[in-house]
Write an enzyme that holds these catalytic residues in place. Structure first.
Site, mmCIF file in Angstrom:
data_model
loop_
_atom_site.group_PDB
_atom_site.id
_atom_site.type_symbol
_atom_site.label_atom_id
_atom_site.label_comp_id
_atom_site.label_asym_id
_atom_site.label_seq_id
_atom_site.Cartn_x
_atom_site.Cartn_y
_atom_site.Cartn_z
ATOM 1 N N CYS A 70 5.747 6.556 -0.060
ATOM 2 C CA CYS A 70 4.461 7.268 -0.122
ATOM 3 C C CYS A 70 4.364 8.203 1.087
ATOM 4 O O CYS A 70 3.311 8.350 1.693
ATOM 5 C CB CYS A 70 3.289 6.300 -0.193
ATOM 6 S SG CYS A 70 3.108 5.254 1.246
ATOM 7 N N ALA B 165 5.587 -6.664 -1.633
ATOM 8 C CA ALA B 165 4.199 -7.070 -1.359
ATOM 9 C C ALA B 165 3.292 -5.854 -1.160
ATOM 10 O O ALA B 165 3.731 -4.853 -0.597
ATOM 11 C CB ALA B 165 4.169 -7.949 -0.108
ATOM 12 N N PRO B 166 2.034 -5.897 -1.633
ATOM 13 C CA PRO B 166 1.345 -7.054 -2.240
ATOM 14 C C PRO B 166 1.527 -7.184 -3.742
ATOM 15 O O PRO B 166 0.890 -8.039 -4.351
ATOM 16 C CB PRO B 166 -0.122 -6.765 -1.906
ATOM 17 C CG PRO B 166 -0.208 -5.267 -1.922
ATOM 18 C CD PRO B 166 1.113 -4.768 -1.390
HETATM 19 C C1 LIG Z 1 5.273 0.348 0.622
HETATM 20 S S1 LIG Z 1 5.056 -1.310 0.959
HETATM 21 C C2 LIG Z 1 5.428 -2.076 -0.580
HETATM 22 C C3 LIG Z 1 4.316 -2.002 -1.582
HETATM 23 C C4 LIG Z 1 4.632 -2.792 -2.849
HETATM 24 N N1 LIG Z 1 5.889 -2.383 -3.444
HETATM 25 C C5 LIG Z 1 3.536 -2.657 -3.865
HETATM 26 O O1 LIG Z 1 3.659 -1.813 -4.748
HETATM 27 O O2 LIG Z 1 2.560 -3.409 -3.786
HETATM 28 C C6 LIG Z 1 6.493 -1.678 1.880
HETATM 29 C C7 LIG Z 1 6.749 -3.158 2.088
HETATM 30 O O3 LIG Z 1 7.998 -3.285 2.776
HETATM 31 C C8 LIG Z 1 7.954 -4.488 3.491
HETATM 32 N N2 LIG Z 1 9.083 -4.469 4.436
HETATM 33 C C9 LIG Z 1 9.174 -3.890 5.662
HETATM 34 N N3 LIG Z 1 10.395 -4.101 6.183
HETATM 35 C C10 LIG Z 1 11.100 -4.801 5.260
HETATM 36 C C11 LIG Z 1 12.419 -5.332 5.218
HETATM 37 N N4 LIG Z 1 13.282 -5.158 6.232
HETATM 38 N N5 LIG Z 1 12.796 -6.027 4.121
HETATM 39 C C12 LIG Z 1 11.937 -6.216 3.084
HETATM 40 N N6 LIG Z 1 10.672 -5.753 3.085
HETATM 41 C C13 LIG Z 1 10.269 -5.051 4.155
HETATM 42 C C14 LIG Z 1 6.569 -4.485 4.101
HETATM 43 O O4 LIG Z 1 6.178 -5.804 4.456
HETATM 44 C C15 LIG Z 1 5.736 -3.900 2.952
HETATM 45 O O5 LIG Z 1 5.149 -4.931 2.203
#
Ligand SMILES: C[S@@+](CC[C@H](N)C(=O)[O-])C[C@H]1O[C@@H](n2cnc3c(N)ncnc32)[C@H](O)[C@@H]1O
Length: 330
Positions: free
Chosen positions: A243, A122-123
């Site tokens: 990032c 997400a997102p």
């Molecule tokens: C860097 S962001 C991802 C951005 C996404 N890949 C994009 O390009 O739009 C990291 C994501 O990891 C999720 N997250 C955090 N802990 C997590 C977990 N234990 N398992 C899966 N997702 C997790 C967060 O909700 C967040 O949306």
């Protein structure tokens, strides 16, 4: 002597100088001085670059092309809200996305017809990019632990015309163990401390940062990477990306996996012609890391790009990491 930045957290700046040679630490800090321009990715599922550039010209929005990615555009004289007001935005003709964020899907290179896992999706900037690269053929499991962000992911997938992605809302640490090694390619765009997005004069970008947060992220990232590896078929590919800039959350996490899974894993070269890229570190503070980490790529923050780290791994045939204990220690 360590140079201090009055606005960025002192401990962050100190860690930067401890991890990188002074000229590189200074380059990173210089890259954080100004906000970056808005950038976007043309949605190849709905339009093409020429048509979108014509759409933008009509609205008197000027853009520059990006040499290493034909679908990336740098907006010259407009803000996000100007772009979001265009009809093409609602129609999903483009996706507002930082240039660095376009790298992990390019490195993972999913092919039409493959089974792909996006473990922290997400997102959806990278899920939508991968679906376009796959020409909406194959299957993507787009997972995120956060239900609110997963709603936004569903919305973005629909707006961008993605038909091959299924959204799941699970703790990514458990997904690999539950599904087993069924994916050709897995993207772990890991939650991180976000140092690559810091802008010195904008405290919203760095006020959440602390050394404790970095430690907490490392523990989470290790377990997410272990899960990503367990979800990958023998011979399949995993991309680990963040990032953030510090080696603990980047080379350190991959080094941990390379030690833990040994011969089952190999680091692959990243074939991307992005100017200004740095090799991965193989030594931090006098401690040696796995020599193949040199093949990883760090993008230092610059006037157009956020800081980013990408490492490409292959699960070797016959050396499946899921044969090791499923509950890695942190
Ligand atoms: C860097 S962001 C991802 C951005 C996404 N890949 C994009 O390009 O739009 C990291 C994501 O990891 C999720 N997250 C955090 N802990 C997590 C977990 N234990 N398992 C899966 N997702 C997790 C967060 O909700 C967040 O949306």
């Amino acid at each position: 002597m360590t140079k201090r930045s009055p606005r960025l957290p002192d401990a962050f700046v100190e860690r930067l100088y401890a991890a990188f040679p002074p000229a590189r630490a200074e380059q990173i800090l210089a890259g954080m001085r100004r906000p970056r321009p808005v950038t976007l990715r043309v949605n190849a599922l709905k339009t093409d670059v020429r048509s979108l550039m014509a759409h933008l010209r009509q609205a008197r929005i000027k853009v520059d092309r990006v040499a290493w990615h034909p679908e990336a555009l740098v907006v010259k004289d407009a803000r996000e809200r100007d772009l979001a007001a265009l009809p093409g935005y609602e129609q999903g003709l483009f996706y507002l996305q930082s240039l660095s964020s376009m790298l992990p899907p390019l490195v993972l290179a999913p092919q039409p017809g493959e089974r792909v896992l996006d473990l922290a999706a997400a997102p959806g900037s990278k899920t939508t990019q991968m679906a376009a690269m796959m020409d909406n053929r194959g299957y993507i499991l787009a997972n995120d632990a956060n239900p609110v962000r997963a709603e936004r992911l569903r919305f973005n997938l629909s707006r961008q015309g993605v038909t091959i992605a299924e959204v799941s809302v699970h703790d990514g640490r458990r997904v690999g163990g539950r599904l087993g090694p069924v994916f050709d390619r897995v993207l772990l765009d890991a939650p991180c401390s976000g140092e690559g997005r810091f802008v010195e004069g904008d405290p919203r970008t760095h006020r959440h940062w602390s050394e404790k947060l970095v430690r907490r992220m490392v523990a989470l990232q290790r377990r997410l990477l272990a899960s990503a590896l367990r979800a990958t078929r023998p011979g399949g590919v995993v991309v680990y990306a963040t990032c953030t800039l510090n080696p603990d959350e980047n080379e350190g996490v991959v080094d941990w996996a390379l030690k833990r899974y040994g011969e089952a894993l190999e680091v692959l070269p990243v074939a991307l012609d992005v100017p200004g890229r740095w090799e991965g570190l193989t030594e931090v503070g006098g401690v040696s890391l796995h020599p193949s980490l040199r093949l990883a790529v760090r993008i230092p923050p610059s006037p157009t790009m956020e800081g980013f780290f990408v490492c490409k791994l292959r699960v070797r045939e016959g050396g499946e990491p899921w044969q090791a204990s499923s509950r890695p220690s942190t």
